[in-house]
Design a protein around this motif. Structure first.
Motif, short mmCIF file in Angstrom:
data_model
loop_
_atom_site.label_atom_id
_atom_site.label_comp_id
_atom_site.label_asym_id
_atom_site.label_seq_id
_atom_site.Cartn_x
_atom_site.Cartn_y
_atom_site.Cartn_z
N ARG A 14 22.24 4.61 29.37
CA ARG A 14 21.01 5.40 29.44
C ARG A 14 21.18 6.68 30.25
O ARG A 14 21.76 6.67 31.32
CB ARG A 14 19.90 4.57 30.08
CG ARG A 14 18.56 5.30 30.19
CD ARG A 14 17.53 4.43 30.88
NE ARG A 14 16.25 5.11 30.92
CZ ARG A 14 15.86 5.93 31.90
NH1 ARG A 14 16.66 6.18 32.92
NH2 ARG A 14 14.66 6.50 31.87
N LEU A 19 11.43 8.22 34.53
CA LEU A 19 11.13 7.14 33.59
C LEU A 19 11.30 7.53 32.13
O LEU A 19 11.15 6.71 31.24
CB LEU A 19 9.71 6.62 33.83
CG LEU A 19 9.45 6.02 35.21
CD1 LEU A 19 8.00 5.60 35.34
CD2 LEU A 19 10.37 4.86 35.48
N THR A 21 13.49 8.45 28.95
CA THR A 21 14.84 8.31 28.43
C THR A 21 15.18 9.51 27.58
O THR A 21 14.46 9.84 26.64
CB THR A 21 14.97 7.01 27.61
OG1 THR A 21 14.69 5.90 28.46
CG2 THR A 21 16.37 6.86 27.04
N ASP A 162 18.86 -5.34 32.97
CA ASP A 162 17.59 -5.85 32.46
C ASP A 162 16.54 -5.95 33.55
O ASP A 162 15.35 -6.00 33.26
CB ASP A 162 17.78 -7.23 31.82
CG ASP A 162 18.45 -7.15 30.47
OD1 ASP A 162 18.54 -6.03 29.91
OD2 ASP A 162 18.90 -8.20 29.97
N ARG A 163 16.96 -5.96 34.81
CA ARG A 163 16.04 -6.05 35.94
C ARG A 163 15.71 -4.69 36.53
O ARG A 163 15.07 -4.60 37.56
CB ARG A 163 16.64 -6.95 37.01
CG ARG A 163 16.70 -8.39 36.61
CD ARG A 163 17.52 -9.21 37.59
NE ARG A 163 17.47 -10.62 37.30
CZ ARG A 163 18.14 -11.22 36.33
NH1 ARG A 163 18.91 -10.52 35.54
NH2 ARG A 163 18.05 -12.52 36.13
N ASP A 164 16.19 -3.60 35.91
CA ASP A 164 15.98 -2.26 36.44
C ASP A 164 15.48 -1.36 35.31
O ASP A 164 16.18 -1.18 34.31
CB ASP A 164 17.30 -1.73 37.02
CG ASP A 164 17.17 -0.33 37.58
OD1 ASP A 164 16.12 -0.04 38.19
OD2 ASP A 164 18.10 0.47 37.40
N CYS A 165 14.30 -0.78 35.49
CA CYS A 165 13.73 0.04 34.41
C CYS A 165 14.42 1.39 34.26
O CYS A 165 14.24 2.07 33.26
CB CYS A 165 12.23 0.23 34.62
SG CYS A 165 11.83 1.20 36.08
#
Length: 195
Positions: A14, A19, A21, A162-165
């Motif tokens: 990414r 926030l 992308t 998966d635990r971090d946006c």
């Protein structure tokens, strides 16, 4: 992450502005030479500029010394380059991974002003570093073979991002080992190594 006469370096894909992308195929792992790689987390433009300067300095070293740079020497070069810009730093946290003398794996990370942190098992950096530490500590085993190292680092990376946006969109894993010919034939298509 370090294995038995091998190492793995991984990153997510990414590229974002907070926030939002921007891209889902951004490269953060760069090749210096066949046994030495650098991962650059942080501001994308600084990462690309820093890589270009490091590649230039390594080519000058190759011309002068007629050999590739050792990972320890390269880590000192990166540290000095970051420290000389300490009052207007590159917003990058590099991870250096390579095979040194007698093909022993070497890994280290540093902050944006070049303070090195050496390790014998694994190092992490980036926005998901807190969850990466937990995942790597629970999954790491010493002296892993390349196939097991690939699975371990892949699972640690995917479960952490998966635990971090601010991270995600899959991962990129690169394995460098002495017995690479056997391993590469198993993964003939390099895209299979990218989640």
């Amino acid at each position: 992450m370090v294995g038995k006469n091998c190492f793995a370096i991984a990153s997510d894909r990414r590229l974002g502005v907070q926030l939002q992308t921007v891209a889902t195929d951004f490269q953060r792992v760069f090749k210096i030479h066949g046994k030495l790689y650098i991962g650059l987390s942080g501001l994308a433009t600084d990462a690309q500029t820093l890589y270009q300067r490091l590649a230039f300095k390594h080519k000058l070293y190759q011309l002068r010394e007629e050999r590739d740079m050792k990972p320890e020497t390269f880590a000192s070069l990166v540290s000095a380059l970051l420290y000389e810009k300490r009052f207007g730093p590159y917003f990058c946290q590099p991870i250096i991974a390579g095979l040194g003398e007698k093909d022993q794996p070497f890994i280290c990370t540093m902050d944006c002003i070049g303070a090195k942190e050496l390790a014998k098992d694994f190092v992490v950096s980036g926005t998901a570093s807190e969850s990466l530490y937990g995942a790597c500590e629970s999954m790491y085993k010493p002296d892993m073979e390349p196939e097991e190292l690939f699975e371990t680092i892949s699972q640690a990376l995917l479960s952490s991002v998966d635990r971090d946006c601010l991270s995600g969109w899959g991962g990129y894993v690169l394995i460098v080992a002495l017995c690479m010919q056997k391993f590469i034939s198993k993964f003939a298509n390099p895209r299979k190594m990218c989640y």
